[in-house]
Design a protein around this motif. Structure first.
Motif, PDB file in Angstrom:
ATOM      1  N   LEU A 245       0.821  -1.215   0.000  1.00 28.40           N
ATOM      2  CA  LEU A 245       0.000   0.000   0.000  1.00 28.40           C
ATOM      3  C   LEU A 245       0.854   1.264   0.000  1.00 28.40           C
ATOM      4  N   MET A 246       2.107   1.158   0.411  1.00 22.32           N
ATOM      5  CA  MET A 246       3.024   2.305   0.449  1.00 22.32           C
ATOM      6  C   MET A 246       4.379   1.853  -0.084  1.00 22.32           C
ATOM      7  N   HIS A 247       5.079   2.795  -0.730  1.00 21.70           N
ATOM      8  CA  HIS A 247       6.372   2.455  -1.337  1.00 21.70           C
ATOM      9  C   HIS A 247       7.370   3.572  -1.055  1.00 21.70           C
ATOM     10  N   SER A 248       8.616   3.169  -0.777  1.00 24.57           N
ATOM     11  CA  SER A 248       9.672   4.150  -0.533  1.00 24.57           C
ATOM     12  C   SER A 248      11.014   3.512  -0.849  1.00 24.57           C
ATOM     13  N   TYR A 249      12.087   4.340  -0.727  1.00 22.85           N
ATOM     14  CA  TYR A 249      13.443   3.833  -0.920  1.00 22.85           C
ATOM     15  C   TYR A 249      14.188   3.961   0.412  1.00 22.85           C
ATOM     16  N   ALA A 250      15.096   3.023   0.640  1.00 24.23           N
ATOM     17  CA  ALA A 250      15.860   3.042   1.886  1.00 24.23           C
ATOM     18  C   ALA A 250      17.279   2.589   1.591  1.00 24.23           C
ATOM     19  N   PRO A 251      18.275   3.239   2.202  1.00 26.12           N
ATOM     20  CA  PRO A 251      19.667   2.860   1.934  1.00 26.12           C
ATOM     21  C   PRO A 251      20.105   1.579   2.643  1.00 26.12           C
ATOM     22  N   ASP A 252      19.321   1.147   3.634  1.00 24.28           N
ATOM     23  CA  ASP A 252      19.762  -0.001   4.432  1.00 24.28           C
ATOM     24  C   ASP A 252      19.086  -1.306   4.029  1.00 24.28           C
ATOM     25  N   VAL A 253      18.449  -1.366   2.849  1.00 21.17           N
ATOM     26  CA  VAL A 253      17.838  -2.615   2.385  1.00 21.17           C
ATOM     27  C   VAL A 253      18.501  -3.034   1.088  1.00 21.17           C
ATOM     28  N   THR A 254      18.606  -4.323   0.886  1.00 20.70           N
ATOM     29  CA  THR A 254      19.226  -4.863  -0.329  1.00 20.70           C
ATOM     30  C   THR A 254      18.214  -5.441  -1.290  1.00 20.70           C
ATOM     31  N   GLU A 255      16.969  -5.527  -0.872  1.00 17.99           N
ATOM     32  CA  GLU A 255      15.891  -6.040  -1.720  1.00 17.99           C
ATOM     33  C   GLU A 255      14.594  -5.405  -1.261  1.00 17.99           C
ATOM     34  N   THR A 256      13.542  -5.580  -2.039  1.00 15.38           N
ATOM     35  CA  THR A 256      12.251  -5.027  -1.656  1.00 15.38           C
ATOM     36  C   THR A 256      11.805  -5.675  -0.348  1.00 15.38           C
ATOM     37  N   THR A 257      11.610  -4.843   0.673  1.00  8.01           N
ATOM     38  CA  THR A 257      11.396  -5.342   2.029  1.00  8.01           C
ATOM     39  C   THR A 257      10.158  -4.699   2.638  1.00  8.01           C
ATOM     40  N   CYS A 258       9.449  -5.478   3.461  1.00  6.44           N
ATOM     41  CA  CYS A 258       8.305  -4.947   4.209  1.00  6.44           C
ATOM     42  C   CYS A 258       8.845  -4.175   5.417  1.00  6.44           C
ATOM     43  N   VAL A 259       8.631  -2.872   5.407  1.00  3.03           N
ATOM     44  CA  VAL A 259       9.172  -2.058   6.505  1.00  3.03           C
ATOM     45  C   VAL A 259       8.093  -1.694   7.523  1.00  3.03           C
ATOM     46  N   ALA A 260       6.834  -1.924   7.187  1.00  7.23           N
ATOM     47  CA  ALA A 260       5.741  -1.656   8.130  1.00  7.23           C
ATOM     48  C   ALA A 260       4.558  -2.538   7.763  1.00  7.23           C
ATOM     49  N   ILE A 261       3.883  -3.092   8.765  1.00  9.74           N
ATOM     50  CA  ILE A 261       2.700  -3.922   8.562  1.00  9.74           C
ATOM     51  C   ILE A 261       1.479  -3.061   8.877  1.00  9.74           C
ATOM     52  N   LEU A 262       0.758  -2.673   7.853  1.00 15.11           N
ATOM     53  CA  LEU A 262      -0.422  -1.834   8.045  1.00 15.11           C
ATOM     54  C   LEU A 262      -1.615  -2.659   8.511  1.00 15.11           C
ATOM     55  N   GLN A 263      -1.762  -3.849   7.976  1.00 16.10           N
ATOM     56  CA  GLN A 263      -2.777  -4.813   8.410  1.00 16.10           C
ATOM     57  C   GLN A 263      -2.176  -6.204   8.277  1.00 16.10           C
ATOM     58  N   PRO A 264      -2.259  -7.021   9.305  1.00 22.82           N
ATOM     59  CA  PRO A 264      -1.701  -8.369   9.199  1.00 22.82           C
ATOM     60  C   PRO A 264      -2.496  -9.211   8.198  1.00 22.82           C
ATOM     61  N   GLY A 265      -1.814 -10.191   7.656  1.00 22.37           N
ATOM     62  CA  GLY A 265      -2.481 -11.135   6.762  1.00 22.37           C
ATOM     63  C   GLY A 265      -2.984 -12.333   7.549  1.00 22.37           C
ATOM     64  N   TYR A 266      -3.919 -13.063   6.949  1.00 18.85           N
ATOM     65  CA  TYR A 266      -4.473 -14.250   7.605  1.00 18.85           C
ATOM     66  C   TYR A 266      -4.577 -15.381   6.590  1.00 18.85           C
ATOM     67  N   ARG A 267      -4.329 -16.582   7.090  1.00 22.13           N
ATOM     68  CA  ARG A 267      -4.452 -17.774   6.247  1.00 22.13           C
ATOM     69  C   ARG A 267      -5.083 -18.893   7.049  1.00 22.13           C
ATOM     70  N   ILE A 268      -5.635 -19.862   6.315  1.00 25.79           N
ATOM     71  CA  ILE A 268      -6.125 -21.115   6.898  1.00 25.79           C
ATOM     72  C   ILE A 268      -5.364 -22.235   6.205  1.00 25.79           C
ATOM     73  N   GLY A 269      -4.450 -22.857   6.920  1.00 26.13           N
ATOM     74  CA  GLY A 269      -3.597 -23.853   6.283  1.00 26.13           C
ATOM     75  C   GLY A 269      -2.724 -23.175   5.237  1.00 26.13           C
ATOM     76  N   GLU A 270      -2.821 -23.641   3.998  1.00 20.60           N
ATOM     77  CA  GLU A 270      -2.062 -23.040   2.900  1.00 20.60           C
ATOM     78  C   GLU A 270      -2.891 -22.023   2.128  1.00 20.60           C
ATOM     79  N   ARG A 271      -4.105 -21.788   2.546  1.00 21.04           N
ATOM     80  CA  ARG A 271      -5.008 -20.893   1.817  1.00 21.04           C
ATOM     81  C   ARG A 271      -4.994 -19.505   2.453  1.00 21.04           C
ATOM     82  N   THR A 272      -4.619 -18.510   1.672  1.00 18.51           N
ATOM     83  CA  THR A 272      -4.591 -17.131   2.158  1.00 18.51           C
ATOM     84  C   THR A 272      -5.974 -16.515   1.984  1.00 18.51           C
ATOM     85  N   ILE A 273      -6.551 -16.045   3.091  1.00 18.32           N
ATOM     86  CA  ILE A 273      -7.871 -15.418   2.983  1.00 18.32           C
ATOM     87  C   ILE A 273      -7.751 -13.895   2.972  1.00 18.32           C
TER      88      ILE A 273
END
Length: 214
Positions: free
Chosen positions: A151-179
């Motif tokens: 949902l948000m994108h920025s650049y950072a000097p201390d990352v080497t790959e695209t990284t999640c820097v903040a969790i705005l809403q957690p994800g949920y799954r049931i087994g291997e199925r992402t809801i």
């Protein structure tokens, strides 16, 4: 009226060219030859009936095996459909509860999860966990478009790959199925910045006093 001569018995006529024993043997042979064709015909009929019964048994056995296989496939299909329907129903119910879980999470982050509300919230989280609901999404993990929604994108000097820097809403799954994917803010390396490995190598070379190439 002729008189019978006493002391004499009538004897069967014997062919001139054979004795009585030979005549009996010839008669027995004739009977055996006459009975042989009837016995052969009976054996052939019995063999035909046996072959027919064997073919009928094989056909019935094949029908039974096919019916059993169809029944086993039917049972597996019913069980698979039952599990699928259950998973869909549970996923639908838990999806409706996600906004409530989000409110609980925000209240916890702001220190408002106290008193009776805390007990209710913990009971709710315990129930949904028993139903198989799992939360995922952590800061610092690599961005995965299959389970993350940026949902948000920025650049950072201390990352080497695209990284999640903040969790705005957690994800949920049931087994291997992402809801619901985790909704995150991501950061990418600064454009033109040297990779961390190259920087570390340069620092090592400078400290060791290694001569520059070229």
């Amino acid at each position: 009226m002729s008189e019978e001569t006493p002391g004499f018995e009538e004897k069967p006529e014997v062919p001139a060219d054979g004795t009585p024993e030979e005549t009996d043997a010839a008669a027995s042979a004739d009977k055996a030859e006459g009975a042989a064709p009837a016995g052969d015909a009976t054996d052939v009929a019995l063999l035909a009936q046996l072959d027919q019964a064997r073919k009928a048994l094989e056909e019935r056995t094949a029908d039974l095996q096919r019916l059993q296989a169809e029944y086993q496939n039917y049972r597996r299909r019913v069980e698979r459909d039952r599990v699928t329907v259950k998973e869909i129903a549970v996923a639908s119910l838990l999806t409706d509860l996600l906004p409530v879980l989000d409110d609980v999470g925000r209240a916890r982050d702001h220190g408002e999860l106290v008193g009776g509300f805390k007990s209710v919230a913990e009971s709710l989280e315990t129930v949904v966990a028993k139903m198989g609901l799992q939360q995922f999404g952590k800061e610092g993990e690599p961005f995965d478009p299959t389970i993350h929604e940026a949902l948000m994108h920025s650049y950072a000097p201390d990352v080497t790959e695209t990284t999640c820097v903040a969790i705005l809403q957690p994800g949920y799954r049931i087994g291997e199925r992402t809801i619901r994917p985790a909704r995150v803010a991501v950061a990418e390396p600064q454009p033109g910045a040297a990779p961390a490995k190259d920087e570390a190598k340069s620092s090592t070379d400078e400290e060791s006093g290694a001569p520059e190439e070229g």
